[in-house]
Motif scaffolding. Structure first.
Motif, short mmCIF file in Angstrom:
data_model
loop_
_atom_site.label_atom_id
_atom_site.label_comp_id
_atom_site.label_asym_id
_atom_site.label_seq_id
_atom_site.Cartn_x
_atom_site.Cartn_y
_atom_site.Cartn_z
N ASN A 22 7.75 14.62 76.34
CA ASN A 22 7.95 13.36 77.05
C ASN A 22 8.37 12.22 76.14
OD1 ASN A 22 7.08 14.82 79.23
ND2 ASN A 22 5.03 13.95 79.24
N LEU A 23 7.75 12.10 74.98
CA LEU A 23 8.00 10.94 74.14
C LEU A 23 9.02 11.22 73.05
CD1 LEU A 23 4.30 9.81 73.91
CD2 LEU A 23 6.11 8.76 75.27
N GLY A 24 8.89 12.36 72.38
CA GLY A 24 9.80 12.69 71.29
C GLY A 24 11.25 12.72 71.73
N GLY A 25 11.48 13.23 72.94
CA GLY A 25 12.83 13.30 73.47
C GLY A 25 13.41 11.95 73.85
N GLN A 26 12.57 10.95 73.97
CA GLN A 26 13.03 9.61 74.33
C GLN A 26 13.17 8.70 73.11
OE1 GLN A 26 10.64 7.85 77.48
NE2 GLN A 26 10.21 9.87 78.30
N GLY A 27 12.87 9.23 71.93
CA GLY A 27 12.99 8.44 70.71
C GLY A 27 11.77 7.61 70.37
N ALA A 28 10.65 7.88 71.03
CA ALA A 28 9.42 7.13 70.74
C ALA A 28 8.92 7.47 69.34
CB ALA A 28 8.34 7.48 71.76
N PRO A 29 8.44 6.48 68.62
CA PRO A 29 7.81 6.75 67.33
C PRO A 29 6.48 7.46 67.55
CG PRO A 29 8.42 4.43 67.53
CD PRO A 29 8.56 5.05 68.88
N VAL A 30 6.45 8.76 67.31
CA VAL A 30 5.26 9.59 67.45
C VAL A 30 4.93 10.13 66.07
CG1 VAL A 30 4.29 11.62 68.60
CG2 VAL A 30 5.98 10.24 69.79
#
Length: 125
Positions: free
Chosen positions: A39-47
């Motif tokens: 969900n987040l990694g694919g959207q470019g979120a800093p994880v």
């Protein structure tokens, strides 16, 4: 060190829109492996992974993804800093109850959009 903090909007200016601020208002939340990867990694979120191997995501990124931008008025007199969405500032007519309402509204927006709960960094007593 001060130069680095100033570049990231972490120093209090003596005047201007950001000179009365509450600082960073949310902790970076812990997320599941699935949230981090899909969900987040694919959207470019800093994880990132913590030293305890938990995944965390940037609270500031989540807020911006929900429409809060630097300078946004969240509640009457309470704005996001012009430098960092995660930092709230007190403008004219800001109140303690306005800050509480701003924190609640921001956390509710992120939860409704992502299912991720934000927790305030300052502890209210």
């Amino acid at each position: 060190m001060l130069h680095d903090r100033a570049a990231r909007g972490l120093l209090l200016p003596e005047t201007g829109h950001d000179h009365r601020q509450a600082g960073s208002c949310f902790l970076n939340p812990t997320v599941t492996d699935d949230q981090a990867a899909r969900n987040l990694g694919g959207q470019g979120a800093p994880v990132y992974r913590t030293s305890a191997q938990a995944w965390r995501v940037s609270a500031g990124w989540l807020l911006e993804a929900c429409g809060y931008q630097p300078g946004t008025e969240v509640t009457r007199g309470v704005h996001c800093s012009t430098r960092r969405t995660l930092t709230l500032t007190a403008q004219d007519q800001a109140t303690a109850s306005g800050f509480r309402a701003a924190l609640e509204a921001m956390a509710a927006s992120v939860y409704a959009a992502t299912g991720i709960a934000l927790h305030p960094e300052p502890v209210a007593v």
